[in-house]
Design an enzyme around this catalytic site. Structure first.
Site, PDB file in Angstrom:
ATOM      1  N   CYS A 179       0.813  -1.226   0.000  1.00  0.00           N
ATOM      2  CA  CYS A 179       0.000   0.000   0.000  1.00  0.00           C
ATOM      3  C   CYS A 179       0.843   1.270   0.000  1.00  0.00           C
ATOM      4  CB  CYS A 179      -0.950  -0.005   1.184  1.00  0.00           C
ATOM      5  SG  CYS A 179      -1.939  -1.499   1.241  1.00  0.00           S
ATOM      6  N   HIS A 209      -3.126   6.840   2.104  1.00  0.00           N
ATOM      7  CA  HIS A 209      -3.592   5.581   1.518  1.00  0.00           C
ATOM      8  C   HIS A 209      -5.032   5.335   2.008  1.00  0.00           C
ATOM      9  CE1 HIS A 209      -4.252   1.500   0.644  1.00  0.00           C
ATOM     10  NE2 HIS A 209      -4.003   1.054   1.864  1.00  0.00           N
ATOM     11  N   ASN A 223     -10.197  -0.526  -0.359  1.00  0.00           N
ATOM     12  CA  ASN A 223      -8.745  -0.416  -0.239  1.00  0.00           C
ATOM     13  C   ASN A 223      -8.129  -1.036  -1.485  1.00  0.00           C
ATOM     14  OD1 ASN A 223      -6.026  -0.876   0.290  1.00  0.00           O
ATOM     15  ND2 ASN A 223      -6.345  -1.525   2.399  1.00  0.00           N
TER      16      ASN A 223
HETATM   17  C1  LIG Z   1     -10.482  -4.964   9.768  1.00  0.00           C
HETATM   18  C2  LIG Z   1     -11.137  -3.929  10.688  1.00  0.00           C
HETATM   19  C3  LIG Z   1     -12.150  -3.131   9.898  1.00  0.00           C
HETATM   20  C4  LIG Z   1     -11.842  -4.655  11.812  1.00  0.00           C
HETATM   21  O1  LIG Z   1     -12.427  -3.680  12.690  1.00  0.00           O
HETATM   22  P1  LIG Z   1     -12.251  -3.814  14.270  1.00  0.00           P
HETATM   23  O2  LIG Z   1     -13.008  -2.694  14.857  1.00  0.00           O
HETATM   24  O3  LIG Z   1     -10.778  -3.911  14.554  1.00  0.00           O
HETATM   25  O4  LIG Z   1     -12.990  -5.156  14.546  1.00  0.00           O
HETATM   26  P2  LIG Z   1     -12.450  -6.453  15.319  1.00  0.00           P
HETATM   27  O5  LIG Z   1     -11.510  -7.224  14.439  1.00  0.00           O
HETATM   28  O6  LIG Z   1     -11.981  -6.053  16.667  1.00  0.00           O
HETATM   29  O7  LIG Z   1     -13.793  -7.236  15.436  1.00  0.00           O
HETATM   30  C5  LIG Z   1     -14.900  -6.754  16.210  1.00  0.00           C
HETATM   31  C6  LIG Z   1     -16.037  -7.733  16.084  1.00  0.00           C
HETATM   32  O8  LIG Z   1     -16.587  -7.644  14.766  1.00  0.00           O
HETATM   33  C7  LIG Z   1     -16.589  -8.925  14.156  1.00  0.00           C
HETATM   34  N1  LIG Z   1     -16.369  -8.756  12.719  1.00  0.00           N
HETATM   35  C8  LIG Z   1     -15.182  -8.796  12.037  1.00  0.00           C
HETATM   36  N2  LIG Z   1     -15.404  -8.585  10.735  1.00  0.00           N
HETATM   37  C9  LIG Z   1     -16.735  -8.394  10.597  1.00  0.00           C
HETATM   38  C10 LIG Z   1     -17.547  -8.123   9.485  1.00  0.00           C
HETATM   39  N3  LIG Z   1     -17.054  -8.013   8.236  1.00  0.00           N
HETATM   40  N4  LIG Z   1     -18.871  -7.973   9.693  1.00  0.00           N
HETATM   41  C11 LIG Z   1     -19.410  -8.073  10.919  1.00  0.00           C
HETATM   42  N5  LIG Z   1     -18.679  -8.336  12.011  1.00  0.00           N
HETATM   43  C12 LIG Z   1     -17.348  -8.490  11.849  1.00  0.00           C
HETATM   44  C13 LIG Z   1     -15.472  -9.673  14.833  1.00  0.00           C
HETATM   45  O9  LIG Z   1     -15.666 -11.072  14.740  1.00  0.00           O
HETATM   46  C14 LIG Z   1     -15.594  -9.184  16.254  1.00  0.00           C
HETATM   47  O10 LIG Z   1     -16.657  -9.863  16.898  1.00  0.00           O
HETATM   48  P3  LIG Z   1     -16.539 -10.266  18.458  1.00  0.00           P
HETATM   49  O11 LIG Z   1     -16.422  -8.960  19.184  1.00  0.00           O
HETATM   50  O12 LIG Z   1     -17.820 -10.987  18.688  1.00  0.00           O
HETATM   51  O13 LIG Z   1     -15.314 -11.107  18.544  1.00  0.00           O
HETATM   52  C15 LIG Z   1     -10.084  -2.977  11.294  1.00  0.00           C
HETATM   53  O14 LIG Z   1      -9.275  -3.667  12.218  1.00  0.00           O
HETATM   54  C16 LIG Z   1      -9.189  -2.371  10.268  1.00  0.00           C
HETATM   55  O15 LIG Z   1      -9.650  -1.668   9.381  1.00  0.00           O
HETATM   56  N6  LIG Z   1      -7.876  -2.571  10.370  1.00  0.00           N
HETATM   57  C17 LIG Z   1      -6.945  -2.064   9.411  1.00  0.00           C
HETATM   58  C18 LIG Z   1      -7.004  -2.948   8.221  1.00  0.00           C
HETATM   59  C19 LIG Z   1      -6.353  -2.332   7.033  1.00  0.00           C
HETATM   60  O16 LIG Z   1      -6.634  -1.223   6.698  1.00  0.00           O
HETATM   61  N7  LIG Z   1      -5.481  -3.084   6.394  1.00  0.00           N
HETATM   62  C20 LIG Z   1      -4.789  -2.661   5.269  1.00  0.00           C
HETATM   63  C21 LIG Z   1      -3.802  -1.654   5.681  1.00  0.00           C
HETATM   64  S1  LIG Z   1      -2.941  -1.089   4.381  1.00  0.00           S
END
Ligand SMILES: CC(C)(COP(=O)(O)OP(=O)(O)OC[C@H]1O[C@@H](n2cnc3c(N)ncnc32)[C@H](O)[C@@H]1OP(=O)(O)O)[C@@H](O)C(=O)NCCC(=O)NCCS
Length: 327
Positions: free
Chosen positions: A115, A252, A282
Site C-alpha cells: 500500500c 492511503h 482499499n
Molecule cells: C479490519 C477492521 C475493519 C476490523 O475492525 P475492528 O473494529 O478492529 O474489529 P475487530 O476485528 O476487533 O472485530 C470486532 C467484532 O466484529 C466482528 N467482525 C469482524 N469482521 C466483521 C464483518 N465483516 N462484519 C461483521 N462483524 C465483523 C469480529 O468477529 C468481532 O466480533 P466479536 O467482538 O464478537 O469477537 C479494522 O481492524 C481495520 O480496518 N484494520 C486495518 C485494516 C487495514 O486497513 N489493512 C490494510 C492496511 S494497508
C-alpha cells in the site's frame, strides 16, 4: 531531500466496471452494510473480471492518461509499476506495458511495497530524474486484490478492491513537484499483513495462508495511526512549509476511521483530505492515484496546491511525500 528536478505532468486512472457492494457481501459472508460503513467507510468496490489482470488495468489507466496529455509517451525512458498483484512473477507488468505501448528505449520494472507502493514509486522516479539518469518516468499503481482475497474471510473481503492510476514524471528544473519526503520500514512486523508466496515462514513463525491476503487488522490499525502522524511530522520538518498551509492530504485509502484518527492526531482537517475508499475500497498501490485523479476530475485540486501524499501498509512500510501540483 536534494532539490528536485522532476515534475508530475499528467495523470490517468481506470477501475473495472464490475461492482461489489456491501449488500452483495451480505450474501457471501456474515456481515452487514452498517457494520462495514461504520468500521471502514467503504460502500462498494470494483472487482476485475476473471480474465482481467493488473496489466490490463495498468494499460487502461495509461490510455486514460494519454487521452489527457497533449504530448507523446514514446520517449518515456523508465516504466515503474507499483503492485503486489502482478500477473506473473516474471515477466514484470512494466515489461508488458512497455510492449503494449510500443515504447522502445525504456527501462521497465515492478516495485512491490504494497500500500506504500505508489509513494515509493514516485520517490524513485524523482530520484532517477533528479540524479540525471532518466528524463521521463511513467509511474503506475495498479492492483487486482480480488484475486488474492479470501471471500469466505469477513475480516478481509470487506476491505479490498481493484483499480489503477498512472502519472508521468518529467525532467523540469524550473517547476519541480517534489518538496520533501520520509520513508520507513519495520519488517519485524511483516506478519501483521502478508500474502504467502514461496515461503510460509516469517520472522521464525509459521504462517497460515495460501497466497491470499491475511492480516491482523487491529495490529495494522494501531501501527498506522501511531506511525503515520509521526511520519507526517518528519515530512514537514524537512521544509519551511507549515502543515496548515498544505492544501490537501492524500493518505492511503485503507479505512476512513484510520484516516480520521491520523488527521485528528496530526491536527489536519478531514475536510481537506482526499480518499477513494467509499466507492473503491482499499486498492493498495492504486488508492493514492485514484484519490488524486478523482479530485482532479472534480476540480478540487488546483495548480500550485501543496499536497501531502502518504502511503502505508504491508511491510510494514510507509512513505510520505510533500508535492506541489503543477499539471
Ligand atoms: C479490519 C477492521 C475493519 C476490523 O475492525 P475492528 O473494529 O478492529 O474489529 P475487530 O476485528 O476487533 O472485530 C470486532 C467484532 O466484529 C466482528 N467482525 C469482524 N469482521 C466483521 C464483518 N465483516 N462484519 C461483521 N462483524 C465483523 C469480529 O468477529 C468481532 O466480533 P466479536 O467482538 O464478537 O469477537 C479494522 O481492524 C481495520 O480496518 N484494520 C486495518 C485494516 C487495514 O486497513 N489493512 C490494510 C492496511 S494497508
Amino acid at each position: 531531500m536534494i532539490k528536485s528536478k522532476a515534475r508530475i505532468t499528467a495523470i490517468g486512472s481506470y477501475v473495472p466496471k464490475r461492482r461489489l457492494t456491501n449488500d452483495d457481501l451480505e450474501k457471501m459472508v456474515e456481515t452487514n452494510d452498517q457494520w462495514i460503513v461504520q468500521r471502514t467507510g467503504i460502500k462498494e468496490r470494483s472487482v476485475a473480471n476473471e480474465d482481467e489482470f493488473t496489466s490490463d488495468i495498468s494499460y487502461k489507466a495509461v490510455k486514460n492518461l494519454m487521452e489527457r496529455y497533449d504530448k507523446s509517451v514514446d520517449d518515456v525512458d523508465m516504466i515503474i509499476v507499483c503492485t503486489l498483484t502482478p500477473d506473473f512473477k516474471t515477466p514484470s507488468v512494466a515489461s508488458y506495458i512497455q510492449a503494449k505501448l510500443g515504447i522502445r528505449n525504456t527501462g521497465a520494472m515492478d516495485l512491490n511495497v504494497a500500500c506504500a507502493g505508489f509513494t515509493y514509486g514516485l520517490y524513485v522516479a524523482n530520484g532517477l530524474i533528479t540524479s540525471g539518469l532518466n528524463k521521463k518516468v511513467l509511474v503506475i499503481g495498479a492492483e487486482t486484490l480480488s484475486k488474492v482475497t479470501d471471500y469466505t474471510d469477513r475480516t478481509t473481503c470487506i476491505l479490498f478492491g481493484d483499480g489503477g492510476g498512472a502519472v508521468l514524471v518529467e525532467y523540469d528544473e524550473k517547476q519541480p513537484s517534489f518538496i520533501s519526503s520520509h520513508l520507513g520500514s519495520e519488517g519485524e512486523k511483516g506478519n501483521s499483513l502478508y500474502s504467502t508466496n514461496l515461503s510460509n515462514t516469517m520472522n521464525g513463525k509459521n504462517l497460515i495462508g495460501n497466497g491470499n491476503i491475511v492480516q491482523n487488522g487491529r495490529e495494522v490499525y494501531k501501527w498506522a495511526v501511531t506511525t503515520v502522524p509521526k511520519g507526517i511530522q518528519s515530512v514537514m520538518k524537512n521544509t519551511s512549509i507549515e502543515l496548515e498551509n498544505v492544501d490537501w492530504f492524500v493518505p492511503h485509502s485503507a479505512n476512513l476511521r484510520m484516516i480520521e484518527s491520523i488527521c485528528e492526531k496530526s491536527g489536519f482537517p478531514i475536510e481537506r483530505t482526499l480518499y477513494s475508499l467509499v466507492n473503491y475500497g482499499n486498492t493498495s498501490a492504486a488508492s493514492i492515484p485514484l484519490s488524486l485523479d478523482k479530485a482532479v476530475r472534480e476540480g478540487k485540486i488546483e495548480n500550485g496546491n501543496k499536497i501531502l501524499l502518504y502511503g502505508f501498509g504491508g511491510g510494514l512500510a510507509q512513505a510520505g511525500l510533500l508535492i506541489e501540483w503543477t499539471i
